[in-house]
Design an enzyme around this catalytic site. Structure first.
Site, PDB file in Angstrom:
ATOM      1  CD  GLU A  91      -5.089 -10.700 -10.112  1.00  0.00           C
ATOM      2  OE1 GLU A  91      -4.692 -10.576  -8.948  1.00  0.00           O
ATOM      3  OE2 GLU A  91      -5.365 -11.803 -10.621  1.00  0.00           O
ATOM      4  CB  CYS A 104      -6.441 -15.713 -18.038  1.00  0.00           C
ATOM      5  SG  CYS A 104      -7.672 -16.071 -16.770  1.00  0.00           S
ATOM      6  CB  CYS A 111     -15.717 -12.353  -7.937  1.00  0.00           C
ATOM      7  SG  CYS A 111     -16.856 -13.657  -8.479  1.00  0.00           S
ATOM      8  CB  CYS A 115     -15.279 -19.563  -4.890  1.00  0.00           C
ATOM      9  SG  CYS A 115     -16.518 -19.641  -6.209  1.00  0.00           S
ATOM     10  CB  CYS A 118     -11.686 -17.826  -5.518  1.00  0.00           C
ATOM     11  SG  CYS A 118     -11.385 -16.571  -6.771  1.00  0.00           S
ATOM     12  CB  CYS A 330      -8.681 -16.236 -10.073  1.00  0.00           C
ATOM     13  SG  CYS A 330      -9.889 -14.957 -10.383  1.00  0.00           S
TER      14      CYS A 330
END
Length: 346
Positions: A91, A104, A111, A115, A118, A330
């Site tokens: 993205e 961004c 990832c 988190c 997220c 995100c």
């Protein structure tokens, strides 16, 4: 494994490569211009090069991605899914305002920081992005908007400090080859032990942002499981070391989750933790995703939290996310697209 591509190479490197293909050295400057200023995707687009050379080198990879899907929000924010050379999807977001165009960028496919709030963290980690794949995101947005990119924030998919070598290489490329000033670049991290000090030793003029999201270790671990590897006070100590080395303040990102980390006691504790720090706090009201039950707090709760920080002499700004209608959280667009088209998105 890194793919040998042209994007991300410096002028001397491109000149050396051109000479190795049998062309005179001045062609290196032409290639550099067409690559970074004209934004070619294939070498046969460089009309100033000999036709025979273009035909011979047509298949050599430049290093550009394809726009796989995009969505535009009413505020003009554009969210892109880009297909990389290996078919993976990443993205990037173009965020226009009256005077600037910010991109961004993602630094990883997925990832590993996990988190809880997220969407990217929920999708897991696939691989690091190479520097050219980060630079490509900026060029793609620049071309689509037909406008020069003025600012870049490493706040997309992935943990930049976990891919520090390639992130640094992309920073130098964005600065020296694309012409974006270092002070217009922001690197954001949840925190990777030892990497903040390593970043500081490069003496960059970037803005450095640390995603804190809690005022203590216990609460931070509850929403960022990997924080168990990086005690809260050790993280703050390394941040203070960063300030001492670079003489630049740190921005602390704090996502406000309703009923979780947005209480007045949390604000008071956060203020005490940051007392005497050369820093600025960005309060970010949560951008909800479907995977988790977290909610955005109301404006009254947000304003109370902000006022408590201000009463303790902490510099603070409330930063609302743009492009909510474009799944701008995100990893959100990629996650939603994977659910709707699992056969086409890896």
């Amino acid at each position: 494994m890194s793919q040998d591509v042209l994007l991300g190479k410096s002028l001397p490197e491109l000149t050396h490569w051109v000479e190795a293909t049998g062309q005179p050295s001045y062609r290196g400057k032409q290639l550099y211009d067409w690559l970074y200023n004209k934004g070619i995707h294939r070498l046969d687009e460089i009309t100033v090069f000999p036709k025979a050379w273009r035909a011979e080198m047509a298949a050599y990879p430049v290093g550009r991605s394809q726009i796989h899907h995009h969505r535009t929000a009413p505020d003009g924010t554009r969210k892109y899914l880009l297909k990389l050379h290996d078919g993976l999807i990443v993205e990037t977001v173009g965020i226009p305002t009256e005077k600037r165009l910010t991109v961004c960028v993602s630094s990883q496919v997925g990832c590993a920081m996990a988190c809880d709030f997220c969407a990217t963290g929920k999708s897991g980690f696939t691989r690091h992005l190479q520097a050219h794949e980060i630079i490509d995101q900026v060029l793609t947005v620049q071309e689509d908007f037909q406008q020069r990119v003025s600012h870049v924030v490493f706040m997309g998919m992935g943990e930049p400090l976990a891919n520090l070598d390639q992130v640094l290489k992309s920073v130098y490329g964005l600065n020296q080859d694309i012409g974006i000033g270092q002070r217009s670049l922001t690197i954001s991290t949840v925190g990777v032990p030892g990497k903040i000090r390593e970043l500081a030793d490069h003496y960059l003029q970037i803005t450095f942002a640390v995603s804190l999201h809690a005022p203590n270790q216990h609460l931070r671990e509850s929403i960022i499981p990997t924080a168990s590897h990086y005690p809260f006070q050790e993280l703050l100590d390394e941040c203070r070391e960063y300030v001492a080395i670079t003489h630049r303040r740190i921005s602390f990102e704090y996502i406000l989750l309703a009923g979780v980390n947005d209480l007045p006691d949390h604000a008071t504790e956060l203020a005490k933790q940051l007392k005497g720090f050369q820093s600025h706090v960005n309060l970010i009201p949560y951008n909800p995703i479907t995977e988790v039950p977290f909610q955005r707090p109301g404006k009254k709760r947000i304003n109370v939290f902000k006022q408590i920080l201000q009463d303790h002499k902490i510099a603070v700004t409330v930063r609302y996310s743009k492009g909510l209608e474009a799944d701008a959280a995100c990893g959100q667009l990629r996650s939603n697209f994977r659910r709707s088209a699992p056969a086409t998105v890896k």
